[in-house]
Design a protein around this motif. Sequence first.
Motif, mmCIF file in Angstrom:
data_model
loop_
_atom_site.group_PDB
_atom_site.id
_atom_site.type_symbol
_atom_site.label_atom_id
_atom_site.label_comp_id
_atom_site.label_asym_id
_atom_site.label_seq_id
_atom_site.Cartn_x
_atom_site.Cartn_y
_atom_site.Cartn_z
ATOM 1 N N UNK A 144 -14.397 110.144 92.313
ATOM 2 C CA UNK A 144 -16.213 109.839 93.268
ATOM 3 C C UNK A 144 -16.182 109.368 94.101
ATOM 4 N N UNK A 145 -15.053 108.791 94.570
ATOM 5 C CA UNK A 145 -14.970 107.355 95.587
ATOM 6 C C UNK A 145 -13.520 108.667 96.578
ATOM 7 N N UNK A 146 -12.361 109.400 96.277
ATOM 8 C CA UNK A 146 -11.909 109.814 97.113
ATOM 9 C C UNK A 146 -12.604 111.599 97.750
ATOM 10 N N UNK A 147 -13.922 111.851 96.740
ATOM 11 C CA UNK A 147 -15.281 112.976 97.171
ATOM 12 C C UNK A 147 -16.052 112.158 98.037
ATOM 13 N N UNK A 148 -16.526 111.301 97.958
ATOM 14 C CA UNK A 148 -17.228 110.372 98.619
ATOM 15 C C UNK A 148 -17.061 110.694 100.510
ATOM 16 N N UNK A 205 -16.786 112.291 106.028
ATOM 17 C CA UNK A 205 -15.607 113.059 106.826
ATOM 18 C C UNK A 205 -15.803 114.541 107.737
ATOM 19 N N UNK A 206 -16.111 115.082 106.224
ATOM 20 C CA UNK A 206 -16.575 117.021 107.058
ATOM 21 C C UNK A 206 -17.772 116.570 107.025
ATOM 22 N N UNK A 207 -19.304 115.822 106.854
ATOM 23 C CA UNK A 207 -20.252 116.231 107.795
ATOM 24 C C UNK A 207 -20.022 115.366 109.592
ATOM 25 N N UNK A 208 -18.590 114.615 109.217
ATOM 26 C CA UNK A 208 -18.996 114.470 111.530
ATOM 27 C C UNK A 208 -17.784 115.713 111.524
ATOM 28 N N UNK A 228 -22.434 105.722 99.361
ATOM 29 C CA UNK A 228 -21.581 105.579 97.748
ATOM 30 C C UNK A 228 -20.072 105.278 98.052
ATOM 31 N N UNK A 229 -19.373 105.777 99.434
ATOM 32 C CA UNK A 229 -17.650 105.475 98.957
ATOM 33 C C UNK A 229 -17.343 103.982 98.937
ATOM 34 N N UNK A 230 -18.172 103.197 99.709
ATOM 35 C CA UNK A 230 -17.229 101.472 99.407
ATOM 36 C C UNK A 230 -17.606 101.112 98.274
ATOM 37 N N UNK A 231 -19.214 101.549 97.524
ATOM 38 C CA UNK A 231 -19.720 101.074 96.017
ATOM 39 C C UNK A 231 -18.962 101.325 95.583
ATOM 40 N N UNK A 232 -18.252 102.525 95.548
ATOM 41 C CA UNK A 232 -17.117 102.843 94.354
ATOM 42 C C UNK A 232 -15.673 102.192 94.220
ATOM 43 N N UNK A 233 -16.007 101.260 95.579
ATOM 44 C CA UNK A 233 -14.730 100.737 95.086
ATOM 45 C C UNK A 233 -14.304 99.790 94.783
ATOM 46 N N UNK A 234 -15.778 98.868 94.440
ATOM 47 C CA UNK A 234 -16.073 97.679 94.189
ATOM 48 C C UNK A 234 -16.227 98.146 93.063
ATOM 49 N N UNK A 235 -16.606 99.616 91.872
ATOM 50 C CA UNK A 235 -16.476 100.085 91.062
ATOM 51 C C UNK A 235 -15.223 99.542 90.015
#
Length: 488
Positions: free
Chosen positions: A346-350, A355-358, A441-448
């Motif tokens: 999920x973190x990779x997807x975030x 990146x895709x939106x940029x 969301x991706x940063x929070x995923x790393x903490x999780x």
Amino acid sequence: MSATQAQRDGAHTPSLPPLTNGPHRKRLGMVAMVATFGGLLFGYDTGVINGALRPMTADLGLTPITEGIVTSSLLFGAAAGAVGGGRLADTWGRRKTIILLAVLFLVGALSCVFAPNFEVMVVGRVILGLAVGGASSVVPVYLAELAPYEIRGSLAGRNELMIVIGQLAAFVVNAIIGNLWGEFGGVWRIMLAVAAVPAVALFLGMLRMPESPRWLISRGRTQEALAVLKTIRSSDRAEAEMADVKHLADEEEEMNLSGWGALKNKWILRILLVGIGLGVAQQLTGINSIMYYGQSVLVEAGFSSSGALIANIAPGVIAVVGGVIALSMMQRVNRRTTLLLGFTLTTICHFLIGIASIALPVGNPARPFVILFLVVAFVGSMQTFLNIAVWVMLSEIFPLHIRGFAIGVSIFCLWIANAFLGLFFPTLVASVGITGTFFMFGIVGILALIFIYTQVPETRGRTLEALEEDVTTGAIYLVHKTPATAAH
């Protein structure tokens, strides 16, 4: 398996006769099916706002902040319902509490359907929230306490599967009704009214279902508990389980392990904090932002409103497919393994969505389809590896006398995190866009991931009583932190 683990499990798991087929297995399946209508309602009532919100906004004259209030009012109600439902289930019983929740589901649905204005809608959503929160804490406990340890993961996990089936049903109903009758006023009322049908089914079904035998034993009603066990187990297995549960219940009563007083035991406090962490980490993936605001996210990605309603079905479908796969894995793959893999994906997807939106600015014809694909990949990863594993663990890690209370507190925190995301997600996307939102969301995923790796113990393949003994002594952190082989 370590010697310590073998010694601890020896008092519980090997002494139980093996599971057998027969009418009792069918009865157990029927009880699980009826109880999980609570999960179906949970899913439908939280997912229906996804498509109902835009026409509701037009009819009731909602602003961005009142949109957030309508969405999050259910979630704040759910936080209160989780704690209240858990405490009520401990004192009043699991079955009676679920029957009460069915009534609240019906009253809340009808209040929303006939709401003449914003204020009444919020009241109806809060009532629905109380029912959703109560169901989220009581139904998993009810299923876990009825299930044999060998199939506890797959049986308790059925509730989460029913949640995503309910969400998919909401997306499909929204798409059909929205595209057929979208030009008519009040179309959102029809979308909301559908929830009344499973609410009635849950109420009527639970009138014929038994009480949890483990709860009956905790109340000293041993003969009733044995009678219930004999309807869902073979006779010799029922008597063996009965002795096991009663022995531990007597020990807990002597230790006065109930309510807030149980938190004097540092190991019970620690497992409660683990439960809270699991619930909050699950919500901070942002999964329910997609479930509540998926249409809005897809419109921002480049779809038309009607196209977004149809495209929104894709995440719902993959959620159900992922749930089915997750149930098949529950008894074969360690819980920690699935959690670590799930948070990694999920973190990779975030980060990929950000990146895709940029890389694909607004107006690029590929943008909506690439973001839709990544959203579907995110939802699939979430449902396959995280959601069912989290809910199953919350239903099995707490001791019997505080199980309803502890899961209620954990899910209260889960719903509070969910509610604040629901309240502020539109504002967040408006201020930092899809890019900033999903990078956060991706940063929070790393903490999780760090939290799961360092704090969450393994629970697969053991009786609730074996787990309970290790939780109250702290041994679960010594012998079950790393993935272990099943103890049978």
